[in-house]
Design a protein around this motif. Structure first.
Motif, mmCIF file in Angstrom:
data_model
loop_
_atom_site.group_PDB
_atom_site.id
_atom_site.type_symbol
_atom_site.label_atom_id
_atom_site.label_comp_id
_atom_site.label_asym_id
_atom_site.label_seq_id
_atom_site.Cartn_x
_atom_site.Cartn_y
_atom_site.Cartn_z
ATOM 1 N N ALA A 145 -10.201 -6.590 -26.770
ATOM 2 C CA ALA A 145 -9.853 -6.330 -28.133
ATOM 3 C C ALA A 145 -11.083 -5.731 -29.094
ATOM 4 N N LYS A 146 -12.112 -6.087 -28.568
ATOM 5 C CA LYS A 146 -13.319 -5.472 -29.585
ATOM 6 C C LYS A 146 -13.880 -4.194 -29.034
ATOM 7 N N GLY A 147 -13.620 -3.940 -27.807
ATOM 8 C CA GLY A 147 -14.358 -2.887 -27.179
ATOM 9 C C GLY A 147 -15.694 -3.224 -27.010
ATOM 10 N N ARG A 148 -16.230 -4.350 -26.598
ATOM 11 C CA ARG A 148 -17.386 -4.947 -26.883
ATOM 12 C C ARG A 148 -18.119 -5.108 -25.372
ATOM 13 N N PRO A 149 -19.267 -4.654 -25.165
ATOM 14 C CA PRO A 149 -19.701 -4.825 -23.558
ATOM 15 C C PRO A 149 -19.932 -6.105 -23.026
ATOM 16 N N PRO A 165 -16.542 -14.372 -31.535
ATOM 17 C CA PRO A 165 -17.282 -13.218 -32.062
ATOM 18 C C PRO A 165 -16.753 -13.160 -33.692
ATOM 19 N N SER A 166 -17.273 -12.234 -34.272
ATOM 20 C CA SER A 166 -16.951 -11.916 -35.440
ATOM 21 C C SER A 166 -15.549 -10.790 -35.147
ATOM 22 N N ALA A 167 -14.570 -11.070 -36.074
ATOM 23 C CA ALA A 167 -13.324 -10.318 -35.947
ATOM 24 C C ALA A 167 -13.267 -8.883 -36.244
ATOM 25 N N ASN A 168 -14.192 -8.204 -35.552
ATOM 26 C CA ASN A 168 -14.406 -6.815 -35.675
ATOM 27 C C ASN A 168 -14.269 -5.767 -34.491
ATOM 28 N N PRO A 169 -14.029 -4.646 -34.584
ATOM 29 C CA PRO A 169 -14.407 -3.833 -33.395
ATOM 30 C C PRO A 169 -15.821 -3.700 -33.270
ATOM 31 N N HIS A 175 -25.850 -1.747 -36.109
ATOM 32 C CA HIS A 175 -24.842 -2.868 -35.978
ATOM 33 C C HIS A 175 -24.128 -3.057 -37.193
ATOM 34 N N TYR A 176 -23.160 -3.943 -37.369
ATOM 35 C CA TYR A 176 -22.833 -4.256 -38.778
ATOM 36 C C TYR A 176 -22.620 -3.284 -39.605
ATOM 37 N N ALA A 177 -22.149 -2.016 -39.132
ATOM 38 C CA ALA A 177 -22.156 -0.786 -39.752
ATOM 39 C C ALA A 177 -20.976 -0.277 -40.348
#
Ligand code: TXA
Ligand code: MG
Length: 307
Positions: A50-54, A137-141, A223-225
């Motif tokens: 969902a996040k596209g997170r590594p 995790p935080s609910a963001n891409p 990050h957080y950008a």
């Protein structure tokens, strides 16, 4: 997808979805989280999709009680109890040696696990009802701003989630302090619980985050950008767009609080607001304050790092 109110039937619906391996968005006092059953590798895998997170970027397990820690950590160091008494439920995450039942999907392949007891009552109710530990995790891409309001959840997450529980604006506004208790206590990610406060509780000094090598996978320079490029400046001119400590000189300037607690609380929503406008660049007035601003400076440097 419309956020739903944190009333009992909705919290039960969220708990039921989590028990079925689905994802839900829950409010926490730091930022909104994308929750899954932390013991279910397939559910956890869905978070990464969902996040596209590594997949080597480890998740935090959120539990409701001190007694639950032993289900997730194989060793409980002496430092934990005083820290828990001082800061839990609240925005402190501790890294401990992992229990063998914790899937490596959750820890990004590490032998350690990050754990915290969050303080938002809606999320604590869902944890209690489901009797799960929640990977959240935080609910963001991946790489984007963390949401601090239910209406700031990126629509790209909607196809992956069962529901969004609206718990109001996050009280703290930036992510928890991450403290490793594997070996010498060490801050891996600064947050609004400062190194000094932790040192006062432990009665020993801890390595500060700028001295340490980056031991934490998932700590990136950018990050957080916001999606719009952002830069730090000493001052905003009358025609500039962005965040200022002075009065707003035009409608594309937002006046930020000069105290750290309120600045942190407003930061991501102000940047999310700026991101919605059709701007070329967001200028952020550099805070000149120090005490209590370390975590904010960390997030501002990451938000303005070249993409
Ligand atoms: O405030 C928060 O912590 C929010 C809310 C939702 O609880 N969650 C959050 O999670 O910020 P996330 O996934 O965006 O950030 C978790 C970070 C990882 O990127 C990593 O830097 C660190 O925590 N971490 C997690 N497990 C770790 C471990 N085993 N060892 C070292 N660092 C770890
Ligand atoms: Mg995050």
């Amino acid at each position: 997808m419309r956020p739903i109110r944190p009333i009992e039937p909705n919290l039960r619906r969220a708990a039921k979805a989590l028990l079925e391996g689905k994802l839900v968005v829950l409010p926490t006092e730091t930022v909104y989280g994308l929750a899954a059953d932390a013991a279910n590798p397939e559910a956890v895998h869905r978070i990464f999709s969902a996040k596209g997170r590594p997949s080597d970027n480890p998740l935090i397990v959120h539990v409701g009680f001190m007694e639950s820690i032993a289900n997730w950590a194989s060793e409980i160091p002496d430092e934990l109890e005083p820290l828990a008494r001082a800061f839990w439920p609240g925005p402190l995450t501790v890294v401990l040696p992992k229990h063998r039942r914790v899937p490596f999907e959750t820890t990004g392949g590490l032998d350690s696990v990050a754990i915290r007891i969050p303080s938002h009552t809606a999320t604590l109710a869902v944890i209690q009802e489901s009797e799960l530990g929640l990977a959240m995790p935080s609910a963001n891409p991946f790489m984007n701003l963390s949401p601090t309001r239910a209406d700031a959840i990126d629509p790209s997450l909607f196809p992956f989630i069962e529901c969004i529980i609206d718990g109001g604006p996050s009280r703290v506004g930036i992510e928890s302090t991450v403290l490793s208790l594997v070996g010498k206590p060490q801050i891996l990610r600064p947050g609004m619980i400062s190194a000094e406060e932790i040192e006062a509780v432990l009665g020993q000094s801890i390595q500060s985050s700028d001295q340490k090598e980056r031991l934490s996978p998932g700590m990136y320079q950018r990050h957080y950008a916001p999606k719009t490029p952002a830069i730090l400046v000493d001052e905003l001119d009358a025609t500039d767009s962005g965040l200022t400590f002075s009065y707003a000189q035009n409608p594309n300037q937002i006046q930020m609080p000069s105290d750290a607690i309120n600045y942190a609380k407003k930061l991501y929503s102000a940047l999310a607001d700026m991101e919605q406008r059709d701007l070329e660049i967001i200028k952020i007035q550099r805070p000149t304050y120090t005490d209590g601003w370390e975590a904010i400076m960390d997030r501002l440097e990451k938000a303005t790092a070249p993409g």
